[in-house]
Write a protein that holds these residues in place. Structure first.
Motif, short mmCIF file in Angstrom:
data_model
loop_
_atom_site.label_atom_id
_atom_site.label_comp_id
_atom_site.label_asym_id
_atom_site.label_seq_id
_atom_site.Cartn_x
_atom_site.Cartn_y
_atom_site.Cartn_z
N HIS A 56 0.82 -1.22 0.00
CA HIS A 56 0.00 0.00 0.00
C HIS A 56 0.85 1.27 0.00
CE1 HIS A 56 -3.64 -2.44 1.71
NE2 HIS A 56 -3.40 -2.69 0.44
N GLY A 57 2.10 1.11 -0.48
CA GLY A 57 2.98 2.27 -0.61
C GLY A 57 3.51 2.75 0.73
N SER A 58 4.00 3.99 0.74
CA SER A 58 4.55 4.56 1.98
C SER A 58 4.67 6.08 1.83
CB SER A 58 5.93 3.98 2.26
OG SER A 58 6.90 4.62 1.46
N PHE A 59 5.17 6.72 2.87
CA PHE A 59 5.39 8.17 2.83
C PHE A 59 6.73 8.52 2.18
CE2 PHE A 59 2.30 7.89 6.34
CZ PHE A 59 1.49 8.99 6.09
N ALA A 60 7.42 7.51 1.63
CA ALA A 60 8.79 7.74 1.14
C ALA A 60 8.87 8.76 0.00
CB ALA A 60 9.43 6.43 0.73
N SER A 61 7.84 8.83 -0.86
CA SER A 61 7.86 9.86 -1.91
C SER A 61 6.47 10.45 -2.09
CB SER A 61 8.38 9.27 -3.23
OG SER A 61 7.48 8.34 -3.74
N ASN A 62 6.42 11.62 -2.73
CA ASN A 62 5.16 12.37 -2.90
C ASN A 62 5.05 12.83 -4.36
OD1 ASN A 62 4.60 12.89 0.17
ND2 ASN A 62 6.72 13.46 -0.18
N ALA A 100 9.64 19.10 2.09
CA ALA A 100 8.66 20.16 1.88
C ALA A 100 7.25 19.66 2.23
CB ALA A 100 8.71 20.64 0.43
N PHE A 101 6.98 18.40 1.91
CA PHE A 101 5.67 17.86 2.26
C PHE A 101 5.52 17.77 3.77
CE2 PHE A 101 2.64 14.56 3.34
CZ PHE A 101 1.54 14.99 2.63
N GLN A 102 6.58 17.29 4.40
CA GLN A 102 6.56 17.15 5.86
C GLN A 102 6.34 18.51 6.54
OE1 GLN A 102 9.99 15.02 7.10
NE2 GLN A 102 9.21 14.62 9.16
N ASN A 103 6.96 19.55 6.00
CA ASN A 103 6.78 20.89 6.55
C ASN A 103 5.33 21.33 6.49
OD1 ASN A 103 9.45 21.08 7.17
ND2 ASN A 103 10.01 22.21 5.31
N LYS A 104 4.69 21.07 5.35
CA LYS A 104 3.26 21.40 5.20
C LYS A 104 2.42 20.65 6.23
CE LYS A 104 2.49 24.16 1.64
NZ LYS A 104 1.88 25.48 1.81
N LEU A 105 2.78 19.38 6.39
CA LEU A 105 2.03 18.52 7.30
C LEU A 105 2.11 19.03 8.74
CD1 LEU A 105 0.56 15.88 6.66
CD2 LEU A 105 2.61 14.65 7.35
N LEU A 106 3.26 19.59 9.07
CA LEU A 106 3.48 20.00 10.45
C LEU A 106 2.89 21.36 10.78
CD1 LEU A 106 7.09 18.59 10.93
CD2 LEU A 106 4.93 17.65 11.78
N LEU A 107 2.38 22.06 9.74
CA LEU A 107 1.73 23.35 9.99
C LEU A 107 0.53 23.17 10.90
CD1 LEU A 107 1.61 24.96 6.41
CD2 LEU A 107 3.07 25.63 8.31
N ASN A 108 0.31 24.09 11.77
CA ASN A 108 -0.86 23.99 12.63
C ASN A 108 -2.13 24.33 11.88
OD1 ASN A 108 0.47 23.16 14.96
ND2 ASN A 108 1.16 25.27 15.35
N GLU A 109 -3.22 24.00 12.51
CA GLU A 109 -4.58 24.13 11.96
C GLU A 109 -4.78 25.34 11.03
OE1 GLU A 109 -8.43 22.07 12.64
OE2 GLU A 109 -6.31 21.62 12.61
#
Ligand code: OAD
Ligand code: ZN
Length: 284
Positions: A131-137, A150-159
């Motif tokens: 089922h894939g992984s978070f390894a690439s976007n 860069a994806f991880q940074n977006k993810l960590l943004l607050n609400e």
């Protein structure tokens, strides 16, 4: 000793009597619950039970590509919770690593996106992330790759937070489409590697053991793997409940242990005289 359940005893004996036989693991979320990652379908504790706060039309919409296009927010909430890096492998992961070290591992088919198999230092060649992984976007519209950090940074943004480009969600700098980790959503195909490797593995006439663990066997095509196991293979289920083909088309030779994955791992390690190795690896 007398307390070892019959299925574990028989499995250990089979492996000892047939030293050339290798093992194929088919695993799911239940092998990672002791690492602190909830599974999906367990009542009370499963993710799908606890998604009500996300106001989804139905729980599995969180992994639905059409729903994601309209509203990526629930997936972001979930991804934040599941993002790899915060979790350590379970004793069961280390048992699989031991099968590799002892040259008894053929393959691991995993439905998990937590990458704890890699984290346990199991070599890439053995791991199929069905089922894939978070390894690439990638962009869901044009397919362009998007950097992991860069994806991880977006993810960590607050609400309510936005970053310098003004958006809450990662978007493609080519076409503006939404970015999604390479996790297989409902409505998407599994990686070709899954099908190609399974064609290869299941074409062997050699005796093989397949150990199914920590999965409800409800999501296809993964759930059909145990049914497609050749007759010469020994099928084993280690799970809290009896699932899938082991329930509907049980074979006389099937070995079934009902209980926790880690407990099964320690019992099996004990029977195989690998207990010290497992304790050293898992630190337990
Ligand atoms: P499920 O949540 O459907 O099933 C987990 C199974 O593991 C259940 O049968 C539990 O009883 C069992 N279980 C839980 N904890 C256990 C433990 N400590 N020891 C032994 N058994 C335990 O998870 P999966 O079958 O992995 O898709 O779900 C399949 C797919 O559905 C997932 O890959 C996910 C989801 O939609 C994606 O992530 C794309
Ligand atoms: Zn694009």
């Amino acid at each position: 000793s007398a307390e070892i359940p019959k299925a574990i005893k028989k499995l250990a004996k089979y492996l000892q009597d047939n030293p050339d036989v290798k093992v194929i693991f088919m695993v799911g979320a239940g092998i990672s619950t002791s690492s602190g990652i909830p599974d999906f379908r367990s009542p009370e504790t499963g993710l799908y039970h606890n998604l009500s706060k996300l106001n989804l039309p139905y729980a599995e919409a969180v992994f639905d590509i059409e729903y994601f296009e309209q509203n990526p927010k629930p997936f972001y909430t979930l991804a934040k919770e599941l993002y790899p890096g915060n979790f350590k492998p379970s004793p069961f992961h280390y048992l699989m690593k031991l099968f590799e070290s002892k040259n008894r591992l053929k393959r691991i088919y995993t439905q998990n996106i937590d990458t704890l198999e890699r984290e346990a230092n199991i070599s890439d060649e053995f791991i199929i992330e069905a089922h894939g992984s978070f390894a690439s976007n990638h962009c869901i519209d044009c397919g362009k790759e998007f950097p992991k950090e860069a994806f991880q940074n977006k993810l960590l943004l607050n609400e309510q937070e936005t970053d310098e480009d003004g958006g809450n969600y990662a978007t493609c700098d080519g076409c503006g489409g939404l970015i999604k980790p390479k996790i297989v959503f409902f409505g998407e195909g599994l990686p070709t590697e899954f099908f190609d490797t399974w064609d290869l593995d299941s074409s062997t006439k050699e005796k093989t053991v397949c150990i199914v663990c920590g999965t409800s066997l409800t999501v296809y095509p993964f759930a059909s793997l145990p049914m497609e196991a050749p007759n010469s293979w020994l099928r084993v289920l280690l799970n809290r409940e009896i699932v899938g083909d082991f329930k509907t088309s049980r074979q006389d030779t099937d070995l079934i242990f009902k209980g926790s994955a880690d407990y099964a791992a320690f019992l099996l390690a004990q029977e195989l005289c690998w207990l010290e190795d497992l304790e050293n690896l898992s630190g337990k």
